[in-house]
Structures are given as structure tokens and as C-alpha cells.
Design a protein around this motif. Structure first.
Motif, PDB file in Angstrom:
ATOM      1  N   ALA A   7      27.445  -5.923 -34.517  1.00  0.00           N
ATOM      2  CA  ALA A   7      27.957  -4.667 -35.074  1.00  0.00           C
ATOM      3  C   ALA A   7      27.122  -4.226 -36.273  1.00  0.00           C
ATOM      4  CB  ALA A   7      29.426  -4.827 -35.468  1.00  0.00           C
ATOM      5  N   ARG A   8      26.763  -5.166 -37.137  1.00  0.00           N
ATOM      6  CA  ARG A   8      25.933  -4.820 -38.298  1.00  0.00           C
ATOM      7  C   ARG A   8      24.566  -4.303 -37.859  1.00  0.00           C
ATOM      8  NH1 ARG A   8      27.401 -10.017 -41.864  1.00  0.00           N
ATOM      9  NH2 ARG A   8      29.280  -9.197 -42.824  1.00  0.00           N
ATOM     10  N   ALA A   9      23.957  -4.987 -36.905  1.00  0.00           N
ATOM     11  CA  ALA A   9      22.636  -4.576 -36.422  1.00  0.00           C
ATOM     12  C   ALA A   9      22.696  -3.185 -35.792  1.00  0.00           C
ATOM     13  CB  ALA A   9      22.099  -5.595 -35.429  1.00  0.00           C
ATOM     14  N   ALA A  10      23.720  -2.941 -34.985  1.00  0.00           N
ATOM     15  CA  ALA A  10      23.869  -1.637 -34.340  1.00  0.00           C
ATOM     16  C   ALA A  10      24.079  -0.542 -35.383  1.00  0.00           C
ATOM     17  CB  ALA A  10      25.031  -1.663 -33.349  1.00  0.00           C
ATOM     18  N   GLN A  11      24.856  -0.835 -36.402  1.00  0.00           N
ATOM     19  CA  GLN A  11      25.095   0.145 -37.453  1.00  0.00           C
ATOM     20  C   GLN A  11      23.797   0.452 -38.209  1.00  0.00           C
ATOM     21  OE1 GLN A  11      27.402  -1.204 -40.735  1.00  0.00           O
ATOM     22  NE2 GLN A  11      27.858   0.859 -41.432  1.00  0.00           N
ATOM     23  N   GLN A  12      23.005  -0.572 -38.492  1.00  0.00           N
ATOM     24  CA  GLN A  12      21.749  -0.359 -39.208  1.00  0.00           C
ATOM     25  C   GLN A  12      20.773   0.472 -38.373  1.00  0.00           C
ATOM     26  OE1 GLN A  12      20.630  -4.347 -40.203  1.00  0.00           O
ATOM     27  NE2 GLN A  12      21.889  -4.367 -42.049  1.00  0.00           N
ATOM     28  N   ARG A  13      20.709   0.196 -37.068  1.00  0.00           N
ATOM     29  CA  ARG A  13      19.830   0.980 -36.207  1.00  0.00           C
ATOM     30  C   ARG A  13      20.264   2.441 -36.177  1.00  0.00           C
ATOM     31  NH1 ARG A  13      19.723  -3.908 -33.277  1.00  0.00           N
ATOM     32  NH2 ARG A  13      21.509  -3.339 -31.999  1.00  0.00           N
ATOM     33  N   ALA A  14      21.568   2.675 -36.108  1.00  0.00           N
ATOM     34  CA  ALA A  14      22.077   4.048 -36.087  1.00  0.00           C
ATOM     35  C   ALA A  14      21.781   4.756 -37.407  1.00  0.00           C
ATOM     36  CB  ALA A  14      23.578   4.053 -35.797  1.00  0.00           C
ATOM     37  N   ALA A  15      21.960   4.056 -38.508  1.00  0.00           N
ATOM     38  CA  ALA A  15      21.686   4.662 -39.814  1.00  0.00           C
ATOM     39  C   ALA A  15      20.214   5.031 -39.949  1.00  0.00           C
ATOM     40  CB  ALA A  15      22.105   3.711 -40.932  1.00  0.00           C
ATOM     41  N   ARG A  16      19.336   4.161 -39.472  1.00  0.00           N
ATOM     42  CA  ARG A  16      17.900   4.470 -39.516  1.00  0.00           C
ATOM     43  C   ARG A  16      17.568   5.676 -38.650  1.00  0.00           C
ATOM     44  NH1 ARG A  16      16.926  -1.305 -38.453  1.00  0.00           N
ATOM     45  NH2 ARG A  16      17.147  -2.301 -40.450  1.00  0.00           N
ATOM     46  N   ALA A  17      18.211   5.764 -37.501  1.00  0.00           N
ATOM     47  CA  ALA A  17      17.961   6.902 -36.611  1.00  0.00           C
ATOM     48  C   ALA A  17      18.437   8.208 -37.247  1.00  0.00           C
ATOM     49  CB  ALA A  17      18.650   6.686 -35.267  1.00  0.00           C
ATOM     50  N   ILE A  18      19.563   8.167 -37.928  1.00  0.00           N
ATOM     51  CA  ILE A  18      20.056   9.367 -38.607  1.00  0.00           C
ATOM     52  C   ILE A  18      19.032   9.827 -39.644  1.00  0.00           C
ATOM     53  CG2 ILE A  18      21.786  10.242 -40.237  1.00  0.00           C
ATOM     54  CD1 ILE A  18      23.817   8.413 -38.760  1.00  0.00           C
ATOM     55  N   THR A  19      18.519   8.879 -40.407  1.00  0.00           N
ATOM     56  CA  THR A  19      17.536   9.211 -41.440  1.00  0.00           C
ATOM     57  C   THR A  19      16.247   9.762 -40.833  1.00  0.00           C
ATOM     58  OG1 THR A  19      18.438   7.504 -42.885  1.00  0.00           O
ATOM     59  CG2 THR A  19      16.212   8.268 -43.377  1.00  0.00           C
ATOM     60  N   ALA A  20      15.796   9.146 -39.760  1.00  0.00           N
ATOM     61  CA  ALA A  20      14.509   9.517 -39.181  1.00  0.00           C
ATOM     62  C   ALA A  20      14.573  10.751 -38.287  1.00  0.00           C
ATOM     63  CB  ALA A  20      13.945   8.347 -38.374  1.00  0.00           C
ATOM     64  N   ARG A  21      15.673  10.908 -37.545  1.00  0.00           N
ATOM     65  CA  ARG A  21      15.712  11.945 -36.517  1.00  0.00           C
ATOM     66  C   ARG A  21      16.808  12.982 -36.701  1.00  0.00           C
ATOM     67  NH1 ARG A  21      12.377   9.842 -32.626  1.00  0.00           N
ATOM     68  NH2 ARG A  21      12.163   7.604 -32.592  1.00  0.00           N
ATOM     69  N   GLY A  22      17.788  12.685 -37.536  1.00  0.00           N
ATOM     70  CA  GLY A  22      18.898  13.605 -37.726  1.00  0.00           C
ATOM     71  C   GLY A  22      20.087  13.235 -36.854  1.00  0.00           C
ATOM     72  N   LEU A  23      21.221  13.751 -37.222  1.00  0.00           N
ATOM     73  CA  LEU A  23      22.475  13.401 -36.557  1.00  0.00           C
ATOM     74  C   LEU A  23      22.574  13.944 -35.138  1.00  0.00           C
ATOM     75  CD1 LEU A  23      25.129  11.936 -36.941  1.00  0.00           C
ATOM     76  CD2 LEU A  23      26.069  14.024 -37.914  1.00  0.00           C
ATOM     77  N   ALA A  24      21.970  15.065 -34.871  1.00  0.00           N
ATOM     78  CA  ALA A  24      22.127  15.699 -33.563  1.00  0.00           C
ATOM     79  C   ALA A  24      21.149  15.180 -32.505  1.00  0.00           C
ATOM     80  CB  ALA A  24      21.958  17.213 -33.698  1.00  0.00           C
ATOM     81  N   HIS A  25      20.198  14.363 -32.899  1.00  0.00           N
ATOM     82  CA  HIS A  25      19.203  13.862 -31.944  1.00  0.00           C
ATOM     83  C   HIS A  25      19.881  12.964 -30.897  1.00  0.00           C
ATOM     84  CE1 HIS A  25      15.684  11.718 -30.387  1.00  0.00           C
ATOM     85  NE2 HIS A  25      14.990  12.754 -30.841  1.00  0.00           N
ATOM     86  N   PRO A  26      19.492  13.086 -29.632  1.00  0.00           N
ATOM     87  CA  PRO A  26      20.112  12.282 -28.562  1.00  0.00           C
ATOM     88  C   PRO A  26      20.017  10.767 -28.797  1.00  0.00           C
ATOM     89  CG  PRO A  26      18.786  14.030 -27.610  1.00  0.00           C
ATOM     90  CD  PRO A  26      18.525  14.053 -29.086  1.00  0.00           C
ATOM     91  N   LEU A  27      18.903  10.279 -29.322  1.00  0.00           N
ATOM     92  CA  LEU A  27      18.782   8.843 -29.589  1.00  0.00           C
ATOM     93  C   LEU A  27      19.769   8.411 -30.669  1.00  0.00           C
ATOM     94  CD1 LEU A  27      17.428   6.118 -29.154  1.00  0.00           C
ATOM     95  CD2 LEU A  27      15.708   6.803 -30.851  1.00  0.00           C
ATOM     96  N   THR A  28      19.915   9.237 -31.693  1.00  0.00           N
ATOM     97  CA  THR A  28      20.867   8.932 -32.764  1.00  0.00           C
ATOM     98  C   THR A  28      22.276   8.845 -32.201  1.00  0.00           C
ATOM     99  OG1 THR A  28      19.492  10.050 -34.401  1.00  0.00           O
ATOM    100  CG2 THR A  28      21.803   9.712 -34.972  1.00  0.00           C
ATOM    101  N   ARG A  29      22.623   9.803 -31.364  1.00  0.00           N
ATOM    102  CA  ARG A  29      23.964   9.806 -30.776  1.00  0.00           C
ATOM    103  C   ARG A  29      24.192   8.567 -29.909  1.00  0.00           C
ATOM    104  NH1 ARG A  29      26.992  14.559 -30.373  1.00  0.00           N
ATOM    105  NH2 ARG A  29      26.279  16.066 -31.887  1.00  0.00           N
ATOM    106  N   LEU A  30      23.183   8.157 -29.181  1.00  0.00           N
ATOM    107  CA  LEU A  30      23.276   6.954 -28.363  1.00  0.00           C
ATOM    108  C   LEU A  30      23.468   5.712 -29.241  1.00  0.00           C
ATOM    109  CD1 LEU A  30      22.951   5.769 -25.448  1.00  0.00           C
ATOM    110  CD2 LEU A  30      20.560   5.417 -26.060  1.00  0.00           C
ATOM    111  N   LEU A  31      22.709   5.634 -30.317  1.00  0.00           N
ATOM    112  CA  LEU A  31      22.833   4.490 -31.220  1.00  0.00           C
ATOM    113  C   LEU A  31      24.167   4.484 -31.958  1.00  0.00           C
ATOM    114  CD1 LEU A  31      19.185   4.327 -32.571  1.00  0.00           C
ATOM    115  CD2 LEU A  31      20.292   2.743 -30.982  1.00  0.00           C
TER     116      LEU A  31
END
Length: 64
Positions: A7-31
Motif C-alpha cells: 500500500a505504501r509503495a502504491a501510494q508513493q507511485r501514485a503521488a509521483r505520477a500526480i507530480t509528474a503528469r497531473g491528476l487527470a493523466h490516465p497513468l495517474t488515475r490507474l496508479l
């Protein structure tokens, strides 16, 4: 304990994706969905939110 680590790892990956790609990006939403699923699995395994996010006594909430 593996649920907590996942859960921690998944949360960190999602947070990085938000920072790098934005909240609306499909990869961010998947993560974000993967992080929610991992957190739900940890909950179902008997872990609580405080297991995943322990309190930090040195942090102080500045009202709002």
C-alpha cells in the motif's frame, strides 16, 4: 506486513505520477486506483490507517 508495504509503495507511485503528469493523466488515475486497491486489501487483512500512516508527533497542525 506485506499489505502495508504494498500500500505504501502504491501510494508513493501514485503521488509521483500526480507530480509528474497531473491528476487527470490516465497513468495517474490507474496508479491511484492501484493504491486504493492496495489500501483496501491492507484494511481487509486487519491493518488500520494508523498502520499505513503512523502519526508524526513532530508535525503540528496549523488550524484551518
Amino acid at each position: 506486513m506485506r499489505h502495508i508495504r504494498a500500500a505504501r509503495a502504491a501510494q508513493q507511485r501514485a503521488a509521483r505520477a500526480i507530480t509528474a503528469r497531473g491528476l487527470a493523466h490516465p497513468l495517474t488515475r490507474l496508479l491511484l486506483a492501484a493504491a486504493a486497491t492496495a489500501a483496501a486489501q491492507a484494511w481487509e487483512a486487519g491493518h488500520r490507517v494508523t498502520d499505513l500512516h503512523p502519526a508524526h508527533p513532530e508535525r503540528k497542525h496549523h488550524g484551518g
